[in-house]
Structures are given as structure tokens and as C-alpha cells.
Design a protein around this motif. Sequence first.
Motif, PDB file in Angstrom:
ATOM      1  N   ALA A 113       0.832  -1.205   0.000  1.00 12.82           N
ATOM      2  CA  ALA A 113       0.000   0.000   0.000  1.00 12.82           C
ATOM      3  C   ALA A 113       0.867   1.255   0.000  1.00 12.82           C
ATOM      4  CB  ALA A 113      -0.917   0.011   1.226  1.00 12.82           C
ATOM      5  N   PRO A 114       0.479   2.288  -0.747  1.00 13.79           N
ATOM      6  CA  PRO A 114       1.265   3.530  -0.768  1.00 13.79           C
ATOM      7  C   PRO A 114       1.065   4.325   0.519  1.00 13.79           C
ATOM      8  CG  PRO A 114      -0.714   3.770  -2.101  1.00 13.79           C
ATOM      9  CD  PRO A 114      -0.676   2.339  -1.669  1.00 13.79           C
ATOM     10  N   PRO A 115       2.130   4.910   1.076  1.00 15.52           N
ATOM     11  CA  PRO A 115       2.004   5.761   2.265  1.00 15.52           C
ATOM     12  C   PRO A 115       1.303   7.067   1.915  1.00 15.52           C
ATOM     13  CG  PRO A 115       4.259   4.941   1.983  1.00 15.52           C
ATOM     14  CD  PRO A 115       3.536   4.684   0.699  1.00 15.52           C
ATOM     15  N   PRO A 116       0.775   7.784   2.913  1.00 17.67           N
ATOM     16  CA  PRO A 116       0.116   9.063   2.654  1.00 17.67           C
ATOM     17  C   PRO A 116       1.066  10.055   1.989  1.00 17.67           C
ATOM     18  CG  PRO A 116      -0.334   8.299   4.881  1.00 17.67           C
ATOM     19  CD  PRO A 116       0.709   7.400   4.326  1.00 17.67           C
ATOM     20  N   GLN A 117       0.570  10.767   1.003  1.00 20.37           N
ATOM     21  CA  GLN A 117       1.406  11.703   0.262  1.00 20.37           C
ATOM     22  C   GLN A 117       1.936  12.812   1.160  1.00 20.37           C
ATOM     23  OE1 GLN A 117       2.268  11.197  -3.001  1.00 20.37           O
ATOM     24  NE2 GLN A 117       3.743  12.826  -2.558  1.00 20.37           N
ATOM     25  N   SER A 118       1.137  13.235   2.119  1.00 21.18           N
ATOM     26  CA  SER A 118       1.583  14.312   3.019  1.00 21.18           C
ATOM     27  C   SER A 118       2.794  13.886   3.835  1.00 21.18           C
ATOM     28  CB  SER A 118       0.440  14.729   3.953  1.00 21.18           C
ATOM     29  OG  SER A 118      -0.041  13.602   4.680  1.00 21.18           O
ATOM     30  N   ALA A 119       2.821  12.621   4.245  1.00 22.41           N
ATOM     31  CA  ALA A 119       3.974  12.109   5.001  1.00 22.41           C
ATOM     32  C   ALA A 119       5.206  12.025   4.112  1.00 22.41           C
ATOM     33  CB  ALA A 119       3.647  10.746   5.602  1.00 22.41           C
ATOM     34  N   LEU A 120       5.028  11.596   2.863  1.00 24.19           N
ATOM     35  CA  LEU A 120       6.154  11.515   1.937  1.00 24.19           C
ATOM     36  C   LEU A 120       6.728  12.900   1.662  1.00 24.19           C
ATOM     37  CD1 LEU A 120       4.823   8.897  -0.665  1.00 24.19           C
ATOM     38  CD2 LEU A 120       6.226   8.508   1.366  1.00 24.19           C
ATOM     39  N   ASP A 121       5.857  13.890   1.519  1.00 23.19           N
ATOM     40  CA  ASP A 121       6.323  15.265   1.293  1.00 23.19           C
ATOM     41  C   ASP A 121       7.123  15.764   2.486  1.00 23.19           C
ATOM     42  OD1 ASP A 121       5.078  15.267  -1.172  1.00 23.19           O
ATOM     43  OD2 ASP A 121       3.265  16.295  -0.452  1.00 23.19           O
ATOM     44  N   THR A 130      10.058  -2.447   7.865  1.00 22.22           N
ATOM     45  CA  THR A 130       9.256  -2.054   6.703  1.00 22.22           C
ATOM     46  C   THR A 130       9.166  -0.547   6.536  1.00 22.22           C
ATOM     47  OG1 THR A 130       7.268  -2.283   8.079  1.00 22.22           O
ATOM     48  CG2 THR A 130       7.869  -4.164   6.687  1.00 22.22           C
ATOM     49  N   GLY A 131       9.735   0.212   7.466  1.00 26.14           N
ATOM     50  CA  GLY A 131       9.822   1.651   7.270  1.00 26.14           C
ATOM     51  C   GLY A 131      10.637   1.993   6.031  1.00 26.14           C
ATOM     52  N   ALA A 132      11.476   1.055   5.580  1.00 26.50           N
ATOM     53  CA  ALA A 132      12.245   1.268   4.356  1.00 26.50           C
ATOM     54  C   ALA A 132      11.328   1.477   3.156  1.00 26.50           C
ATOM     55  CB  ALA A 132      13.177   0.082   4.108  1.00 26.50           C
ATOM     56  N   PHE A 133      10.138   0.872   3.180  1.00 23.48           N
ATOM     57  CA  PHE A 133       9.205   1.041   2.068  1.00 23.48           C
ATOM     58  C   PHE A 133       8.704   2.487   1.997  1.00 23.48           C
ATOM     59  CE2 PHE A 133       9.335  -3.483   2.396  1.00 23.48           C
ATOM     60  CZ  PHE A 133       9.029  -3.973   1.133  1.00 23.48           C
ATOM     61  N   VAL A 134       8.569   3.130   3.135  1.00 24.78           N
ATOM     62  CA  VAL A 134       8.147   4.527   3.148  1.00 24.78           C
ATOM     63  C   VAL A 134       9.258   5.402   2.576  1.00 24.78           C
ATOM     64  CG1 VAL A 134       7.325   6.432   4.579  1.00 24.78           C
ATOM     65  CG2 VAL A 134       6.669   4.080   5.135  1.00 24.78           C
ATOM     66  N   LEU A 135      10.502   5.142   2.990  1.00 26.52           N
ATOM     67  CA  LEU A 135      11.625   5.905   2.458  1.00 26.52           C
ATOM     68  C   LEU A 135      11.762   5.697   0.958  1.00 26.52           C
ATOM     69  CD1 LEU A 135      12.173   6.063   5.504  1.00 26.52           C
ATOM     70  CD2 LEU A 135      14.600   5.735   5.017  1.00 26.52           C
ATOM     71  N   ALA A 174       9.320   4.904  -1.135  1.00 27.32           N
ATOM     72  CA  ALA A 174       8.200   5.583  -1.792  1.00 27.32           C
ATOM     73  C   ALA A 174       8.453   7.084  -1.903  1.00 27.32           C
ATOM     74  CB  ALA A 174       6.906   5.316  -1.024  1.00 27.32           C
ATOM     75  N   ALA A 175       9.223   7.631  -0.962  1.00 31.69           N
ATOM     76  CA  ALA A 175       9.553   9.056  -1.002  1.00 31.69           C
ATOM     77  C   ALA A 175      10.708   9.347  -1.942  1.00 31.69           C
ATOM     78  CB  ALA A 175       9.896   9.545   0.409  1.00 31.69           C
ATOM     79  N   GLY A 176      11.301   8.289  -2.519  1.00 34.81           N
ATOM     80  CA  GLY A 176      12.419   8.467  -3.430  1.00 34.81           C
ATOM     81  C   GLY A 176      13.753   8.667  -2.741  1.00 34.81           C
ATOM     82  N   LEU A 177      13.812   8.471  -1.425  1.00 40.97           N
ATOM     83  CA  LEU A 177      15.036   8.742  -0.673  1.00 40.97           C
ATOM     84  C   LEU A 177      16.055   7.611  -0.766  1.00 40.97           C
ATOM     85  CD1 LEU A 177      13.536  10.371   2.553  1.00 40.97           C
ATOM     86  CD2 LEU A 177      14.255  11.451   0.404  1.00 40.97           C
ATOM     87  N   PRO A 210      12.781  -9.129  -1.256  1.00 37.42           N
ATOM     88  CA  PRO A 210      12.442  -9.304  -2.680  1.00 37.42           C
ATOM     89  C   PRO A 210      11.372  -8.331  -3.159  1.00 37.42           C
ATOM     90  CG  PRO A 210      12.611 -11.433  -1.591  1.00 37.42           C
ATOM     91  CD  PRO A 210      12.640 -10.406  -0.507  1.00 37.42           C
ATOM     92  N   THR A 211      10.378  -8.068  -2.320  1.00 35.12           N
ATOM     93  CA  THR A 211       9.321  -7.129  -2.705  1.00 35.12           C
ATOM     94  C   THR A 211       9.860  -5.717  -2.834  1.00 35.12           C
ATOM     95  OG1 THR A 211       7.708  -8.500  -1.529  1.00 35.12           O
ATOM     96  CG2 THR A 211       7.033  -6.272  -2.102  1.00 35.12           C
ATOM     97  N   LEU A 212      10.730  -5.314  -1.893  1.00 33.44           N
ATOM     98  CA  LEU A 212      11.333  -3.982  -1.971  1.00 33.44           C
ATOM     99  C   LEU A 212      12.151  -3.840  -3.249  1.00 33.44           C
ATOM    100  CD1 LEU A 212      11.804  -1.262  -0.508  1.00 33.44           C
ATOM    101  CD2 LEU A 212      13.829  -2.296   0.548  1.00 33.44           C
ATOM    102  N   ALA A 213      12.911  -4.881  -3.579  1.00 33.08           N
ATOM    103  CA  ALA A 213      13.745  -4.830  -4.786  1.00 33.08           C
ATOM    104  C   ALA A 213      12.899  -4.764  -6.050  1.00 33.08           C
ATOM    105  CB  ALA A 213      14.664  -6.049  -4.824  1.00 33.08           C
ATOM    106  N   LYS A 214      11.786  -5.478  -6.069  1.00 33.44           N
ATOM    107  CA  LYS A 214      10.947  -5.502  -7.274  1.00 33.44           C
ATOM    108  C   LYS A 214      10.149  -4.215  -7.426  1.00 33.44           C
ATOM    109  CE  LYS A 214       7.563  -8.301  -9.769  1.00 33.44           C
ATOM    110  NZ  LYS A 214       6.762  -9.542  -9.778  1.00 33.44           N
ATOM    111  N   ARG A 215       9.616  -3.698  -6.330  1.00 36.65           N
ATOM    112  CA  ARG A 215       8.795  -2.484  -6.404  1.00 36.65           C
ATOM    113  C   ARG A 215       9.646  -1.246  -6.673  1.00 36.65           C
ATOM    114  NH1 ARG A 215       3.611  -2.417  -4.623  1.00 36.65           N
ATOM    115  NH2 ARG A 215       3.822  -0.278  -3.861  1.00 36.65           N
ATOM    116  N   TYR A 216      10.893  -1.265  -6.173  1.00 39.38           N
ATOM    117  CA  TYR A 216      11.768  -0.097  -6.325  1.00 39.38           C
ATOM    118  C   TYR A 216      13.112  -0.562  -6.895  1.00 39.38           C
ATOM    119  CZ  TYR A 216       8.204   1.775  -3.215  1.00 39.38           C
ATOM    120  OH  TYR A 216       7.005   2.150  -2.657  1.00 39.38           O
TER     121      TYR A 216
END
Length: 422
Positions: free
Chosen positions: A100-108, A125-130, A132-135, A149-155
Motif C-alpha cells: 500500500a502507498p504511504p500518505p502523500q503528506s507524510a512523503l512530502d 518495513t519503514g524502508a518502504f516509506v523511504l 516511496a519518497a524516493g530517498l 524481494p518485494t522492496l527490490a521488485k517495487r523499487y
Amino acid sequence: MSHDSAAPETSRKLSGRRRREIVAVLLFSGGPIFESSIPLSVFGVDRQDAGVPRYRLLVCGGEDGPLRTTGGLELTAPYGLEAIARAGTVVVPAWRSITAPPPQSALDALRRAHEEGARIVGLCTGAFVLAAAGLLDGRPATTHWMYAPTLAKRYPSVHVDPRELFVDDGDVLTSAGTAAGIDLCLHIVRSDHGTEAAGALARRLVVPPRRSGGQERYLDRSLPEEIGADPLAEVVSWALEHLHEQFDVETLAARAYMSRRTFDRRFRSLTGSAPLQWLITQRVLQAQRLLETSDYSVDEVAGRCGFRSPVALRGHFRRQLGSSPAAYRAAYRARRPQAERPAPEPVEGPIPAQTRRTAAASAHGMPSASVPADGARGQDRGERVPDRGDRAPDPDKPGSDLYAPGTPARPTLPGQRERPVG
């Protein structure tokens, strides 16, 4: 250890409104309470009496509350996203869903904090938020081995390393699952205030100041969730069922009807790991099981796990687990009474014969002419055969320990890949 690939600039100056001693912890609904509580305990408790410098903690809600967590508990964060603007360190301890995508306001808010020089930390799994923010683009990172594996495939632009307990890339840091968050938080305290402060905090938390090794010892043989429906799953299943045989990555590529280069790229995109490293890791895992559940000699274990010689097994085993096979078995048996040990599990497949020359070289710590476990060629010849300095201590001698610090298994602090700031 510095990551050799191109990495973004990590020496941004902290903006005037942010303070180094202020740590913001970003919580979301649905996050597990254990991971969430780690930074709260490390940075939110005053332990100055024990010599631990004090941080100022800001617990921030990443979305509207109340925030539900493990066991149906409801939490109310005293601060919102606006409080992140004061923090020199922002910690995301967990995210509720790896899909699931994190809230856009949090990513900003995270992007803005990073642009203003704040240190950004993702636990488990906080790495998925980072990501998603492109960090994490173009950076090394880790997460729980089960989700790597999921982190590598999604990003795909993230260099995911599922072996590490944590990765320090300067101003962006990530950790493996659950308790590895403690390792990373202690590392942050050590970086900020030195070894003595981190050691004092570790004593208060009743945990080791540093853990050796990485996540390899916790991996299992189940197929990654992301690979289950992929045609490559058949090749991976075949490899797991034939670990007792000697085959290399070229063999797997041929079974997948791919060139080696295409197979490497496809395999990495699905599992987050290079096929060579994955194969070696699986052979070491199989060796662990046999050392725990059988009375096979180390030479026999090497043959039943597809290693070309006991020397190759000892080298890979020590690099991944920080211990020799004999020391690992001794430590395992010392922790378990004889009555609790399971019966040996039969392993199919012949045991490749070991020559007297190989056995003699192994006994005296001499270099061997054997090749790595998967017989890889070209750049794969770089797998170093351990010399005498790499041999594990005798498990019967005082001071020998499975998790003894200072082993040469890794070139940096155990359990981490670190990039210095600046």
C-alpha cells in the motif's frame, strides 16, 4: 564500509530551524507496536545518569488518529507532521503494508526534511516509506529478509541487500526486521556520542552493543512471495531440491533458457540478491541444518551441501556467520540438551569424494585450489579461499564463541554496511 557505487551527496547542512538533538518518530495506523516502541525507548527516555546524552523526542502521527496498532491498541500521537520541521533525525519505525502507498503528506514531509539536512531512518518495513519518497534511489538499503524481494521488485533503483542487519548510507539509514532496529538505533547513538555512550545504553537495554553477522542465519528456504508465480520459480525450486549436487549459476541460467547476464538481471529483480550470492547462502543454510541435526563430519556436510571442498564450506560459512562450522555446532549443542536434539534428517544425494590433498590442506590451514561453491567463472573467481588468519577459534578453547566480536568475517562493524558522512 563505503558503498562503491555512485551515491547522492550526504553532507547537507542542517537548516537553522532543525536541531541535532531532536528526534521525530513518525507513526502510522496499523504499524506493529514492537518496532514502533524501539525508537521511543532509545531516544525518549532520559538516561543521563548512566552517561547517555539526552535526545528530545517528538512522536508524530503520519495520518489522522487515533492510530491502531498490535492487539487493537489505539495510540494518539502528541504531534502532527508539522513537528518534523524541527527534527535533525526522523525515524519511520514501520509501515503497515508493503504493497500500500504511504500518505502523500507524510512523503512530502520526509522529502522536505531530507532536503533540509535531516537524517532519515527506516526500521524494518519503514524502508518502504523511504523508498516511496524516493530517498533510497541509487542507494544501498536493507529491510526484513522476508520483504527484501518485494522492496527490490517495487523499487528497482534501490540496491537492496537482504544480508545486512542495517545499512548506514550517511544521511539515510535502514535496518532489517524487528530487533535489528535496536542495532541501528544503538549505531546512531554510537555515531553521535561515541562507543561509551552506546555501551551504557546497551547495558540499560540488556542487549549486546554490537551483533556480529547479518540476516543470513535467519533466512529460510521458502520461496519469496514475489517469485511464486514467476516462471523462474521452477528453477529456484530445482536448485533448492538439488543443493547436494555441484552446479553453478550457468546451470541455472541454462535451465531457465536464458543467458547468464539476462538470468542475473532477472533473478536480482525478483529476489533482491545476485544468483551467485543466493546460491552460496542457500548452501550455507543447508550446512547449518546438517550441523544442527546430524553427526556428519564437516567434510561430509560440505559434500552434502554441494561445496567442492571442506575449505570452501569453511570460508563461506565463516564469512556469512562469523564462525567455523565446528564452532557453530559446538555452540548450538551447548545451548540444547541432548534429549531435545532432533533425529538426523536424511539428505539425498551422493557425497563427493574428498582427496587426501584437500583434507590435508584443510587440516593445516593451507590455501586450496578449489573453486567457489557454485563453480562460478570470470569475476566469480574473486571468492577468496580463507587463509590461516580466517580460521575460526577452537571451540574447546576459552574465549571461543559463535558470536565473538572482532572476527575477520566482515571488513566493517559486524552486521552493518556503513557509509561515512561527508
